[in-house]
Design a protein around this motif. Structure first.
Motif, PDB file in Angstrom:
ATOM      1  N   THR A   1      15.163   1.044  34.073  1.00  0.00           N
ATOM      2  CA  THR A   1      14.071  -0.216  34.508  1.00  0.00           C
ATOM      3  C   THR A   1      13.290   0.414  35.883  1.00  0.00           C
ATOM      4  N   LYS A   2      13.511   1.363  36.353  1.00  0.00           N
ATOM      5  CA  LYS A   2      13.035   1.757  37.685  1.00  0.00           C
ATOM      6  C   LYS A   2      11.947   2.764  37.570  1.00  0.00           C
ATOM      7  N   ARG A   3      10.919   2.569  38.214  1.00  0.00           N
ATOM      8  CA  ARG A   3       9.907   3.565  37.706  1.00  0.00           C
ATOM      9  C   ARG A   3       9.321   3.832  39.341  1.00  0.00           C
ATOM     10  N   TYR A   4       8.803   5.223  39.170  1.00  0.00           N
ATOM     11  CA  TYR A   4       8.540   5.843  40.553  1.00  0.00           C
ATOM     12  C   TYR A   4       7.175   6.405  40.339  1.00  0.00           C
ATOM     13  N   PRO A   5       5.818   5.537  40.650  1.00  0.00           N
ATOM     14  CA  PRO A   5       4.739   6.211  40.384  1.00  0.00           C
ATOM     15  C   PRO A   5       4.451   7.072  41.432  1.00  0.00           C
ATOM     16  N   VAL A   6       3.748   8.278  41.097  1.00  0.00           N
ATOM     17  CA  VAL A   6       3.311   9.348  41.970  1.00  0.00           C
ATOM     18  C   VAL A   6       1.760   9.501  41.801  1.00  0.00           C
ATOM     19  N   THR A   7       1.370   9.632  43.063  1.00  0.00           N
ATOM     20  CA  THR A   7      -0.211   9.685  42.942  1.00  0.00           C
ATOM     21  C   THR A   7      -0.556  11.107  43.429  1.00  0.00           C
ATOM     22  N   VAL A   8      -1.479  11.870  42.823  1.00  0.00           N
ATOM     23  CA  VAL A   8      -1.734  13.237  42.918  1.00  0.00           C
ATOM     24  C   VAL A   8      -3.125  13.463  42.915  1.00  0.00           C
ATOM     25  N   THR A   9      -3.624  14.516  43.730  1.00  0.00           N
ATOM     26  CA  THR A   9      -5.383  14.671  43.811  1.00  0.00           C
ATOM     27  C   THR A   9      -5.605  15.250  42.446  1.00  0.00           C
ATOM     28  N   PRO A  10      -6.851  15.482  42.076  1.00  0.00           N
ATOM     29  CA  PRO A  10      -7.236  16.074  40.622  1.00  0.00           C
ATOM     30  C   PRO A  10      -6.883  17.529  40.638  1.00  0.00           C
TER      31      PRO A  10
END
Length: 150
Positions: A43-52
């Motif tokens: 149930t746990k999500r870890y969104p990751v933001t990255v550059t192009p």
């Protein structure tokens, strides 16, 4: 195009032809992650933001490994061996230092061989050079092992 389950294989109707794949692997030969343990739910999500640029690197690495980017990140995070760039640089620096020492030993061995060929006897200093090589060899093995584990 609609998938249908038939006798343990996934079949795709595609322009009159059919393509089948074994039931233990998904379409295109990828394995599915095992179900969560009984009574446990993911149930746990870890969104990751990255550059192009980072996204392109991740996509290329995932494609080379034959998996999706989320799967690559999951497998990487659960890996038992995590190596930092500092550890890798230290292992490489150790290999360079050992290479310099091995070059010196090789020069000494060459001089001893030349002496042995011209004089017809093997000099006593050869034992010291052999001992130096034996002292150095484990360092080479350790540095290579550290780099190979990455």
């Amino acid at each position: 195009m609609k998938p249908r389950q038939e006798a343990g294989s996934l079949r795709w109707a595609r322009g009159g032809g059919a393509m089948s794949e074994s039931s233990d692997r998904g379409l295109f030969g990828r394995r599915r992650r095992a179900n969560a343990a009984a009574g446990e739910k993911r149930t746990k999500r870890y969104p990751v933001t990255v550059t192009p640029t980072e996204a392109a690197e991740l996509e290329a690495k995932a494609a080379a490994a034959g998996m999706s980017v989320p799967r690559l990140l999951h497998e990487s995070a659960k890996s038992t061996h995590v190596e930092t760039s500092t550890e890798r640089k230290a292992a490489i620096a150790e290999l360079f230092a050992v290479r310099r020492e091995v070059a010196g030993i090789a020069t000494n061995l060459n001089q001893l061989a030349r002496y042995a060929n011209t004089e017809g006897t093997f000099p006593a200093e050869a034992a010291a050079v052999t001992a130096e090589f034996r002292r150095l060899f484990p360092r080479v093995t350790d540095a290579v092992d550290r780099l190979a584990d990455s």
